[in-house]
Design a protein around this motif. Structure first.
Motif, PDB file in Angstrom:
ATOM      1  N   UNK A   1      49.823  35.046 135.213  1.00  0.00           N
ATOM      2  CA  UNK A   1      49.370  36.415 135.095  1.00  0.00           C
ATOM      3  C   UNK A   1      49.039  37.187 133.960  1.00  0.00           C
ATOM      4  N   UNK A   2      47.398  37.467 134.114  1.00  0.00           N
ATOM      5  CA  UNK A   2      46.945  38.591 132.858  1.00  0.00           C
ATOM      6  C   UNK A   2      48.245  39.296 132.503  1.00  0.00           C
TER       7      UNK A   2
ATOM      8  N   UNK B   1      40.198  34.262 138.185  1.00  0.00           N
ATOM      9  CA  UNK B   1      40.286  32.959 137.630  1.00  0.00           C
ATOM     10  C   UNK B   1      39.860  32.399 136.839  1.00  0.00           C
ATOM     11  N   UNK B   2      38.419  32.079 136.356  1.00  0.00           N
ATOM     12  CA  UNK B   2      37.728  31.533 135.236  1.00  0.00           C
ATOM     13  C   UNK B   2      38.206  32.176 133.966  1.00  0.00           C
ATOM     14  N   UNK B   3      38.013  32.999 134.034  1.00  0.00           N
ATOM     15  CA  UNK B   3      38.332  34.223 132.484  1.00  0.00           C
ATOM     16  C   UNK B   3      39.592  34.453 132.454  1.00  0.00           C
ATOM     17  N   UNK B   4      40.812  33.786 133.378  1.00  0.00           N
ATOM     18  CA  UNK B   4      41.533  34.018 132.854  1.00  0.00           C
ATOM     19  C   UNK B   4      42.258  32.096 132.266  1.00  0.00           C
ATOM     20  N   UNK B   5      41.628  31.571 132.695  1.00  0.00           N
ATOM     21  CA  UNK B   5      41.691  30.042 132.047  1.00  0.00           C
ATOM     22  C   UNK B   5      41.830  30.376 131.408  1.00  0.00           C
TER      23      UNK B   5
ATOM     24  N   UNK C   1      34.249  39.630 130.314  1.00  0.00           N
ATOM     25  CA  UNK C   1      33.708  37.820 130.509  1.00  0.00           C
ATOM     26  C   UNK C   1      34.284  38.113 131.971  1.00  0.00           C
ATOM     27  N   UNK C   2      35.156  39.130 132.421  1.00  0.00           N
ATOM     28  CA  UNK C   2      34.099  39.317 134.257  1.00  0.00           C
ATOM     29  C   UNK C   2      32.943  40.124 134.658  1.00  0.00           C
ATOM     30  N   UNK C   3      32.847  41.119 133.140  1.00  0.00           N
ATOM     31  CA  UNK C   3      31.476  41.926 133.050  1.00  0.00           C
ATOM     32  C   UNK C   3      30.440  40.961 133.080  1.00  0.00           C
ATOM     33  N   UNK C   4      30.493  40.044 132.098  1.00  0.00           N
ATOM     34  CA  UNK C   4      29.731  38.916 132.460  1.00  0.00           C
ATOM     35  C   UNK C   4      29.798  37.992 133.696  1.00  0.00           C
ATOM     36  N   UNK C   5      29.974  38.502 134.618  1.00  0.00           N
ATOM     37  CA  UNK C   5      30.291  37.397 135.953  1.00  0.00           C
ATOM     38  C   UNK C   5      31.133  36.157 136.241  1.00  0.00           C
TER      39      UNK C   5
END
Ligand code: GLC
Ligand code: CA
Length: 463
Positions: free
Chosen positions: A373-374, A397-401, A389-393
């Motif tokens: 978990x982050x 889950x993908x950002x966390x990975x 990364x989330x702002x980039x879309x």
């Protein structure tokens, strides 16, 4: 005289090494307590990352006072005790000097903000563009703009790293004098080595927009960097032939390294370069998932070995430090070939021409974090990029990975000493989670096992 070409350095990240007072935070007394372990490994130097007074936004790389020890780590007496005890065991201390920037809490910066012209000149303040936007489009290494606006001054200051890490203005001779003084102070305390943080970024070139990259070509290996290093050498550590130095070179070129670490250039003893640790990046972009390019890894190691040797320059050789994931997870195998691959990676580093650096825990094959978990991550760079990364879309889950794979926290979880609670790192609550595999991977279980990774490193160091 120690020959740095025949030495081995062990890197300690004190906050994650050993905690002696139960506050969950490693300390200087913790390093002293483990000197026999380090002695057993046989290394000549320990490099300790910064323990100076700091608000710790970047775990001490934001220095508020270069002359004093942060109370979290202990006192000057603790340092002196460590120095004495290390000396008794024939181990020398290498300190980490962060001179590209200070903390924004540093009194110089505070004075600058209060309008003191002398100290304003210690930093890099610039007017914005005509439309009021930042002076250039450069990006901070930790994400976002490299400029921060100060409304009271109607000016921006440069921070190549965290917003709380304003860059020093090395073109100001007063700054260079201050830096030399700090180095001499620690020399007078018996320190025999220095690592200089991102030292090839100290000479900024043109303050122009970069339409090809993030701005690094305008401040990396800048026009006066060699002159400033020669001066630092002549005015401080160069006066003691026993002192060894290593510069951390961010996105450098080999030609520059011939000079930074050349036999007769009177700059530094050796350099850390990072090209071989970008083979799982996309160019300079770290926050992506791409397979490791092993052919490229070999090509880079070969070309630097040959190039540096031909030009009589010296490398520091390493897989890991407090900014990198664990090599066994990254280039080896955490499963069936854990032990073999850890030894294979050790063989490479210690077989190369250069001074080998071992990062705490590497000698027992410690692995990346097991965080799920982050909220378990602590590193400001990781947390910033998780948002970006989330702002980039990207999905959460993908950002966390991506964070899991590339986070600097992979190398920052506490040292696993034994099979007790928290791997024996602390009796309190650790500042960052201990990897649950401490029951299997720990120093105690390896010390007396002839076939262990630890004992393999020990042989390599002796060799
Ligand atoms: C270096 C340090 C890193 C720090 C940065 C800024 O790369 O190793 O930990 O965040 O410089 O000082
Ligand atoms: Ca402590």
């Amino acid at each position: 005289m120690t020959d740095f070409r025949k030495s081995t350095v062990y890197q300690i990240y004190p906050r994650s090494f050993y905690d002696t007072n139960g506050d969950g935070f490693g300390d200087l007394k913790g390093v002293t307590a483990k000197l026999d372990y380090i002695k057993e490994l046989g290394v000549d130097y320990i490099w300790m990352t910064p323990f100076f007074v700091s608000p710790q936004y970047d775990n001490g790389y934001d220095v508020e006072d270069y002359y004093n020890i942060d109370p979290r780590y202990g006192t000057m007496e603790d340092f002196e005790e460590l120095s004495r005890e290390a000396q008794k065991r024939g181990i020398k201390l290498m300190l980490d000097m962060v001179f590209n920037h200070t903390s924004s809490n540093h009194e110089w910066f505070q004075k600058a903000l209060a309008g003191d012209e002398k100290y304003k000149n210690y930093y890099i303040f610039k007017k914005g563009k005509e439309d009021g936007s930042a002076p250039t489009n450069w990006e901070s290494k930790f994400g976002g703009s490299a400029w921060e606006y100060v409304p009271e001054m109607d000016e921006y200051y440069l921070h190549l790293f965290h917003v709380k890490q304003p860059d020093l203005n090395w073109d100001n001779p007063k700054v260079r004098k201050e830096v030399q003084k700090v180095v001499r102070f620690w020399m007078s305390k018996g320190v025999k080595g220095f690592r200089f943080d991102v030292v090839n970024l100290i000479s900024k070139d043109k303050f122009e927009d970069d339409f090809e990259g993030d701005g690094r070509r305008f401040y990396t290996d800048g026009p006066n960097v060699h002159q400033y290093l020669k001066e630092l050498n002549a005015e401080s550590f160069g006066q003691d032939a026993e002192i060894i130095t290593v510069g951390e070179m961010s996105s450098t070129s080999m030609e520059n390294c011939f000079e930074y670490a050349g036999e007769d250039s009177h700059e530094l003893s050796m350099v850390f370069i990072f090209h071989h640790l970008k083979v799982d990046f996309m160019g300079n972009e770290k926050w992506v998932l791409v397979p490791t390019d092993f052919q490229k890894l070999k090509d880079i190691l070969f070309s630097w070995q040959i190039g540096m040797a031909k030009n009589h320059a010296w490398n520091a050789v390493f897989w890991c430090n407090h900014d990198q994931p664990r090599p066994v997870s990254r280039f080896g195998d955490e499963g069936k070939y854990w032990k073999k691959s850890a030894k294979m990676l050790a063989t490479i580093i210690h077989g190369l021409r250069g001074t080998p650096y071992i990062y705490q825990g590497e000698e027992i094959g410690m692995t990346n974090t097991d965080f799920t978990d982050i909220s378990q991550f602590r590193d400001v760079e990781s947390l910033n990029h998780y948002e970006i990364l989330q702002q980039k879309g990207l999905s959460k889950e993908d950002a966390f990975r991506i964070i899991q794979i590339h986070s600097r926290d992979n190398g920052r979880t506490p040292m696993q000493w034994n099979g007790e609670n928290y791997g024996g790192f602390t009796k309190g609550m650790p500042w960052i989670g201990v990897n649950e595999n401490y029951t299997k991977i720990n120093a105690q279980s390896q010390l007396h096992d002839e076939t262990s990774i630890f004992n393999y490193y020990k042989k390599l160091v002796a060799l």
